[in-house]
Design an enzyme around this catalytic site. Structure first.
Site, PDB file in Angstrom:
ATOM      1  N   SER A   1       2.627  10.277 -23.424  1.00  0.00           N
ATOM      2  CA  SER A   1       3.202   8.970 -23.786  1.00  0.00           C
ATOM      3  C   SER A   1       4.719   8.912 -23.627  1.00  0.00           C
ATOM      4  O   SER A   1       5.413   8.273 -24.419  1.00  0.00           O
ATOM      5  CB  SER A   1       2.771   8.566 -25.200  1.00  0.00           C
ATOM      6  OG  SER A   1       1.364   8.407 -25.248  1.00  0.00           O
TER       7      SER A   1
ATOM      8  N   HIS B   1      -4.852  20.775 -16.704  1.00  0.00           N
ATOM      9  CA  HIS B   1      -4.494  19.537 -17.413  1.00  0.00           C
ATOM     10  C   HIS B   1      -5.522  19.277 -18.519  1.00  0.00           C
ATOM     11  O   HIS B   1      -6.710  19.567 -18.347  1.00  0.00           O
ATOM     12  CB  HIS B   1      -4.464  18.366 -16.425  1.00  0.00           C
ATOM     13  CG  HIS B   1      -3.904  17.123 -17.046  1.00  0.00           C
ATOM     14  ND1 HIS B   1      -4.672  16.282 -17.813  1.00  0.00           N
ATOM     15  CD2 HIS B   1      -2.650  16.611 -17.054  1.00  0.00           C
ATOM     16  CE1 HIS B   1      -3.904  15.289 -18.254  1.00  0.00           C
ATOM     17  NE2 HIS B   1      -2.677  15.470 -17.807  1.00  0.00           N
TER      18      HIS B   1
ATOM     19  N   ASN C   1       2.247  12.099 -12.750  1.00  0.00           N
ATOM     20  CA  ASN C   1       0.813  12.323 -12.561  1.00  0.00           C
ATOM     21  C   ASN C   1       0.120  10.965 -12.499  1.00  0.00           C
ATOM     22  O   ASN C   1      -0.051  10.308 -13.523  1.00  0.00           O
ATOM     23  CB  ASN C   1       0.286  13.156 -13.743  1.00  0.00           C
ATOM     24  CG  ASN C   1      -1.209  13.382 -13.676  1.00  0.00           C
ATOM     25  OD1 ASN C   1      -1.861  13.021 -12.692  1.00  0.00           O
ATOM     26  ND2 ASN C   1      -1.775  13.976 -14.717  1.00  0.00           N
TER      27      ASN C   1
ATOM     28  N   GLU D   1      -7.035  16.729 -19.453  1.00  0.00           N
ATOM     29  CA  GLU D   1      -8.201  15.926 -19.071  1.00  0.00           C
ATOM     30  C   GLU D   1      -9.219  16.773 -18.317  1.00  0.00           C
ATOM     31  O   GLU D   1     -10.423  16.545 -18.404  1.00  0.00           O
ATOM     32  CB  GLU D   1      -7.745  14.687 -18.276  1.00  0.00           C
ATOM     33  CG  GLU D   1      -7.139  13.653 -19.218  1.00  0.00           C
ATOM     34  CD  GLU D   1      -6.115  12.728 -18.611  1.00  0.00           C
ATOM     35  OE1 GLU D   1      -5.934  12.723 -17.378  1.00  0.00           O
ATOM     36  OE2 GLU D   1      -5.482  11.983 -19.386  1.00  0.00           O
TER      37      GLU D   1
ATOM     38  N   GLY E   1      -1.785   9.394 -23.189  1.00  0.00           N
ATOM     39  CA  GLY E   1      -2.393   8.080 -22.936  1.00  0.00           C
ATOM     40  C   GLY E   1      -2.632   7.264 -24.188  1.00  0.00           C
ATOM     41  O   GLY E   1      -3.371   6.277 -24.157  1.00  0.00           O
TER      42      GLY E   1
ATOM     43  N   GLU F   1       1.613  19.493 -23.311  1.00  0.00           N
ATOM     44  CA  GLU F   1       1.047  18.150 -23.429  1.00  0.00           C
ATOM     45  C   GLU F   1       0.042  18.128 -24.580  1.00  0.00           C
ATOM     46  O   GLU F   1      -1.139  18.441 -24.382  1.00  0.00           O
ATOM     47  CB  GLU F   1       0.330  17.758 -22.132  1.00  0.00           C
ATOM     48  CG  GLU F   1       1.236  17.696 -20.923  1.00  0.00           C
ATOM     49  CD  GLU F   1       0.692  16.760 -19.854  1.00  0.00           C
ATOM     50  OE1 GLU F   1       1.379  15.788 -19.529  1.00  0.00           O
ATOM     51  OE2 GLU F   1      -0.430  16.983 -19.360  1.00  0.00           O
TER      52      GLU F   1
ATOM     53  N   LYS G   1      -2.846  10.365 -11.896  1.00  0.00           N
ATOM     54  CA  LYS G   1      -4.241  10.476 -12.368  1.00  0.00           C
ATOM     55  C   LYS G   1      -5.183   9.698 -11.425  1.00  0.00           C
ATOM     56  O   LYS G   1      -5.051   9.794 -10.208  1.00  0.00           O
ATOM     57  CB  LYS G   1      -4.338   9.982 -13.817  1.00  0.00           C
ATOM     58  CG  LYS G   1      -3.370  10.717 -14.749  1.00  0.00           C
ATOM     59  CD  LYS G   1      -3.659  10.489 -16.205  1.00  0.00           C
ATOM     60  CE  LYS G   1      -2.615  11.232 -17.045  1.00  0.00           C
ATOM     61  NZ  LYS G   1      -2.901  11.227 -18.456  1.00  0.00           N
TER      62      LYS G   1
HETATM   63  P1  13P Z   1       0.598   9.642 -20.362  1.00  0.00           P
HETATM   64  O1  13P Z   1       2.049   9.663 -19.952  1.00  0.00           O
HETATM   65  O2  13P Z   1      -0.141   8.467 -19.830  1.00  0.00           O
HETATM   66  O3  13P Z   1       0.451   9.826 -21.844  1.00  0.00           O
HETATM   67  O4  13P Z   1      -0.087  10.910 -19.683  1.00  0.00           O
HETATM   68  C1  13P Z   1       0.503  12.148 -19.820  1.00  0.00           C
HETATM   69  C2  13P Z   1      -0.169  13.099 -18.926  1.00  0.00           C
HETATM   70  O5  13P Z   1      -1.325  13.416 -19.104  1.00  0.00           O
HETATM   71  C3  13P Z   1       0.592  13.605 -17.777  1.00  0.00           C
HETATM   72  O6  13P Z   1      -0.082  14.639 -17.150  1.00  0.00           O
END
Ligand code: 13P
Length: 252
Positions: A214, A99, A12, A101, A177, A171, A14
């Site tokens: 992470s 997701h 992803n 976010e 993150g 997740e 992002k």
């Molecule tokens: P990170 O790997 O940066 O923690 O993000 C995970 C994520 O949100 C994947 O969709």
């Protein structure tokens, strides 16, 4: 030590990469693809702006692409949005849905997540349903309850085809993150619960559980060692060529 099962490596990107950077990374992956083992199923989720050229480059080497988010209507006055139908039309095979976010930064509700699941399936995109609890919910011993509510809402009354696969990414919000990944044994416990519940809610489908939060080249194997974790959804570490290739390498 290599990982023997089939592994799903989902990236992803992002909003980390601009148009040029996305294309450069896609071309670099294409250049490196000879080394990808057959047991790896890789899917890349670029930004909406970069989706089309990235998907074209990756398609040539057998890597699928997906949307990071879709709107639940096909067309209409929804400024700034992109529909599942439009992504499908542009070559997407998958879509992330719900997701964290989207849920926590953009206020996406369980109801909207369900609508997006419906629309993704109706146009033929494979949804990757994302679920997970916040730190506060985990501290309050509510992680399982929250995830169960998310699963029930999202999977209610969906029209699956017999050969569809149900992908769910666990997740935990607090692990995304932050560099603070969930303990793999703890993640496995949640994934077992998710697997059982999803299998009950979507009877007859193959259910595939991914972990995200992470993940990096140092911890990838610890997650894939867990019997109920079939792959990972990676953010930050997937947006840089060296760390992503190292992750792939560590799985081979
Ligand atoms: P990170 O790997 O940066 O923690 O993000 C995970 C994520 O949100 C994947 O969709």
């Amino acid at each position: 030590m290599s990982v023997s099962k089939k592994v799903y490596l989902f990236a992803n990107w992002k909003m980390y990469l601009d148009y040029d950077e996305s294309n450069i990374l896609a071309n670099a992956l294409a250049g490196a693809s000879v080394n990808f083992a057959k047991k790896i199923k890789m899917v890349i989720f670029p930004s909406a702006l970069s989706f089309y050229p990235v998907a074209q480059v990756l398609d040539d080497i057998g890597i699928a692409s997906g949307a990071q988010n879709v709107h639940f209507e096909d067309r209409g006055g929804y400024t700034g949005e992109n529909s599942a139908m439009m992504y499908k039309n542009a070559g997407a095979k998958f879509s992330l849905i719900g997701h964290s976010e989207r849920r926590h930064l953009f206020g996406e509700t369980n109801h909207e997540v369900h609508q997006k699941m419906e629309t993704a399936l109706s146009v033929g995109l494979t949804p990757i349903l994302c679920v997970g609890e916040t730190a506060k919910e985990r501290k309050g011993n509510k992680a399982k309850d929250v995830v169960e509510i998310q699963l029930r809402a999202a999977l209610d009354n969906l029209k699956w085809k017999p050969k569809d696969k149900l992908f769910i990414a666990y997740e935990p919000v607090w692990a995304i993150g932050t560099g603070n990944h969930c303990d793999p044994i703890e993640a496995e416990k949640m994934c077992v619960m998710i697997f059982k519940m999803a299998s009950m809610l979507a009877k007859g489908l193959e259910v595939i559980i991914l972990y995200g939060g992470s993940v990096n080249e140092g911890n990838i194997r610890d997650f894939l060692k867990q019997p109920d974790i079939s792959g990972v959804l990676v953010g930050g570490a997937s947006s840089k060529l060296d760390t992503w290739l190292q992750i792939v390498q560590n799985v081979c």
